[in-house]
Every structure is written in structure tokens, then in C-alpha cells.
Write an enzyme that holds these catalytic residues in place. Structure first.
Site, PDB file in Angstrom:
ATOM      1  N   ASP A   1       0.819  -1.216   0.000  1.00 27.91           N
ATOM      2  CA  ASP A   1       0.000   0.000   0.000  1.00 27.91           C
ATOM      3  C   ASP A   1       0.853   1.267   0.000  1.00 27.91           C
ATOM      4  OD1 ASP A   1       0.940  -0.328   2.598  1.00 27.91           O
ATOM      5  OD2 ASP A   1      -1.010  -0.848   3.423  1.00 27.91           O
TER       6      ASP A   1
ATOM      7  N   ASN B   1      -7.449  -2.677  14.250  1.00 30.12           N
ATOM      8  CA  ASN B   1      -8.817  -2.950  13.785  1.00 30.12           C
ATOM      9  C   ASN B   1      -8.884  -4.194  12.893  1.00 30.12           C
ATOM     10  OD1 ASN B   1      -7.617  -2.104  11.443  1.00 30.12           O
ATOM     11  ND2 ASN B   1      -9.008  -0.395  11.035  1.00 30.12           N
TER      12      ASN B   1
ATOM     13  N   HIS C   1      -7.090  -4.719  10.137  1.00 27.63           N
ATOM     14  CA  HIS C   1      -6.812  -4.534   8.703  1.00 27.63           C
ATOM     15  C   HIS C   1      -5.528  -5.252   8.297  1.00 27.63           C
ATOM     16  CE1 HIS C   1      -4.520  -0.407   9.238  1.00 27.63           C
ATOM     17  NE2 HIS C   1      -3.700  -1.413   9.391  1.00 27.63           N
TER      18      HIS C   1
ATOM     19  N   GLU D   1      -9.483  -2.012   5.136  1.00 25.94           N
ATOM     20  CA  GLU D   1     -10.113  -1.647   6.401  1.00 25.94           C
ATOM     21  C   GLU D   1     -11.393  -2.461   6.610  1.00 25.94           C
ATOM     22  OE1 GLU D   1      -8.292   0.003   8.226  1.00 25.94           O
ATOM     23  OE2 GLU D   1      -7.881   2.057   7.625  1.00 25.94           O
TER      24      GLU D   1
HETATM   25  P1  PGA Z   1       2.312  -1.270  12.616  1.00 29.23           P
HETATM   26  O1  PGA Z   1       1.160  -1.296  11.535  1.00 29.23           O
HETATM   27  O2  PGA Z   1       3.279  -2.324  12.215  1.00 29.23           O
HETATM   28  O3  PGA Z   1       2.896   0.109  12.498  1.00 29.23           O
HETATM   29  O4  PGA Z   1       1.673  -1.547  13.930  1.00 29.23           O
HETATM   30  C1  PGA Z   1       0.622  -2.506  11.141  1.00 29.23           C
HETATM   31  C2  PGA Z   1      -0.573  -2.259  10.268  1.00 29.23           C
HETATM   32  O5  PGA Z   1      -1.279  -1.251  10.477  1.00 29.23           O
HETATM   33  O6  PGA Z   1      -0.833  -3.073   9.378  1.00 29.23           O
END
Ligand code: PGA
Length: 255
Positions: free
Chosen positions: A74, A143, A145, A150
Site C-alpha cells: 500500500d 482494527n 486490517h 479496512e
Molecule cells: P504497525 O502497523 O506495524 O505500524 O503496527 C501494522 C498495520 O497497520 O498493518
């Protein structure tokens, strides 16, 4: 500690450092066994140490990335690849500037793009033209994702434009000087792209991931918690540290 549940491999390590080392070893094995591998790569805090180990393996053990192709999950919409907040910048800083990858083989969704749908279609076509992603690396949001898929009422199949959740914007604001600077939209590969990968490893570290990890493994398969779809992937390894894995460990130890 290693477990198998509904076909998922779940490994719980003492520390973030150990899980990062294990993730790097899995990627290194993939690269050694298939030097022309297609890797799906993730950004965020979680894979940072894993990249550090890969860079070390490249410099100390000559791990060879010359013929590897990568697709990132992404990118934020509206920022250039030279912006320090972009995932393109992150990837250069944490991995690409330090290994012998051919720059032509690096694919990251574009943050600045006129025809978004056209770009998404091209990204999917490019993945398809190379066969399948051999090894997809994922993190997980609080959450649930994966990539920037999302929680929603359906699973988005291919690469698509995403409106980021308020929770994601808040979580990611730690990387920005103010929450207003966090982009509200992104381009993310879809659930079909992830599910078609031959092998998936998902890394999670820290207490704040504990609930999402539990739901991913023991909850219903639902687009409301996108990572839950991995329950039906046939080659998934979930790498946890003690903190992210404490709730699932209680359940797994009972089985
Ligand atoms: P993070 O993000 O590794 O910064 O916790 C993970 C994500 O949001 O997929």
C-alpha cells in the site's frame, strides 16, 4: 512455542527481536530456494527489525536479492515517493538502499496518480503477469486490517482506493507531527491479491494487537475483521511476541 490451528501455523516468541529474526529467516529461505521469487512486502513499525536482519544477512552472508521482484501492499495517496512519510521512502530507508535489488523490480503503489482505477488495474495485471506472489509479508492493524483493507461489509478483491478508518489515522498519526497531516486515503492491494499468494507470514507485536490477533484466529471470517480471511488460506504462519500472543496462547494451550 509453536501451534497449529485450523491449518494456520502460530508461533509465539519471547520478544519482538526473536519474531523479527524468525520472519527474516523465512524470507531468506524463500530467496535462497527461489532466487527469482516475488515478495509481497509490508511497512509500519512491526517489520522494521525484520528488514534490519535482512540487510545484515545481505551484508554478512551475501543474501542475494538481484533477481527478486517486490510488490508493496500500500501507499498513502497524495504524497510523493520523496516524502519521508511515504512508504516508498520507508522501503528505501529500511531495505532497498541497503541490498542489491534491481530497482526495476520494485513495485509500490503510487501516491500521486491521475487515473487511480487505471493504476490499480495495472498493479493487479503486473502481479498476475509474474504468476503469484511467492511470499506475502503482512502486519495487522488494531482494527484487523491487512494492507489498508479496512473493516467493511465486503472483501475488496483487487488493488483499490481506500478511505482510511479514523482509528488507522489516529494509530498512524504517531509518525506525523500532527494528526491533520495524516493522509485520509491510500491505495492498497486487495484481499484476492493477498489470498492468491502462495505463502503468507503475518507479524504482530505488542499488547495493542492482542485483541485483533485473537479475532483473526478464533473469530468469524468476516470483512469486518479483514485478517480473519487468513483462516482459509492454506499456507499461513502467524509470528507473535508474548504480548500480542498472550490471549491466543491461553486458548491454544487448552486445545
Ligand atoms: P504497525 O502497523 O506495524 O505500524 O503496527 C501494522 C498495520 O497497520 O498493518
Amino acid at each position: 512455542m509453536k501451534y497449529s490451528y485450523k491449518g494456520m501455523n502460530i508461533e509465539i516468541y519471547e520478544s519482538y527481536d526473536e519474531l523479527s529474526n524468525k520472519a527474516a529467516q523465512i524470507i531468506a529461505a524463500q530467496v535462497i530456494l527461489k532466487p527469482k521469487s516475488v515478495l509481497g512486502l509490508a511497512t509500519g513499525s512491526t517489520p522494521e527489525r525484520m528488514y534490519k536482519y535482512l540487510v545484515e544477512m545481505h551484508s554478512n552472508l551475501k543474501l542475494d536479492f538481484e533477481n527478486i521482484t517486490t510488490f508493496n501492499l500500500d501507499e498513502y495517496l497524495g504524497i510523493t515517493e520523496n516524502n519521508v512519510q511515504s512508504y516508498a521512502y520507508y522501503m528505501n530507508q529500511h531495505l532497498f538502499n541497503h541490498i542489491n535489488i534491481n530497482r526495476d523490480n520494485i513495485n509500490i503503489p503510487k501516491g500521486i496518480v491521475n487515473d487511480i482505477n487505471g493504476f490499480c488495474h495495472q498493479y493487479d495485471e503486473k502481479i498476475a503477469s509474474l504468476g503469484k506472489i511467492d511470499l506475502q509479508v503482512l502486519g495487522i492493524g488494531t482494527n484487523g486490517h491487512i494492507g489498508f483493507n479496512e473493516p467493511d461489509v465486503f472483501f475488496e478483491a483487487g488493488t483499490h482506493l481506500v478511505k482510511l478508518d479514523e482509528g488507522t489515522i489516529v494509530a498512524n498519526s504517531r509518525f506525523f507531527s500532527s494528526i491533520d497531516e495524516v493522509p485520509k486515503e491510500a491505495i492498497s492491494i486487495g484481499i484476492r491479491n493477498i489470498m492468491q499468494s502462495k505463502k503468507v507470514i503475518l507479524l504482530a507485536s505488542g499488547k495493542n494487537k492482542e485483541e485483533a490477533v485473537w479475532e483473526m484466529i478464533f473469530g468469524q471470517v468476516t470483512p469486518n475483521l479483514p485478517a480473519s480471511i487468513l483462516q482459509v488460506h492454506n499456507d499461513v504462519t502467524i509470528l507473535l511476541d508474548k504480548e500480542s500472543g498472550s490471549k491466543v496462547k491461553i486458548e491454544l494451550d487448552k486445545l
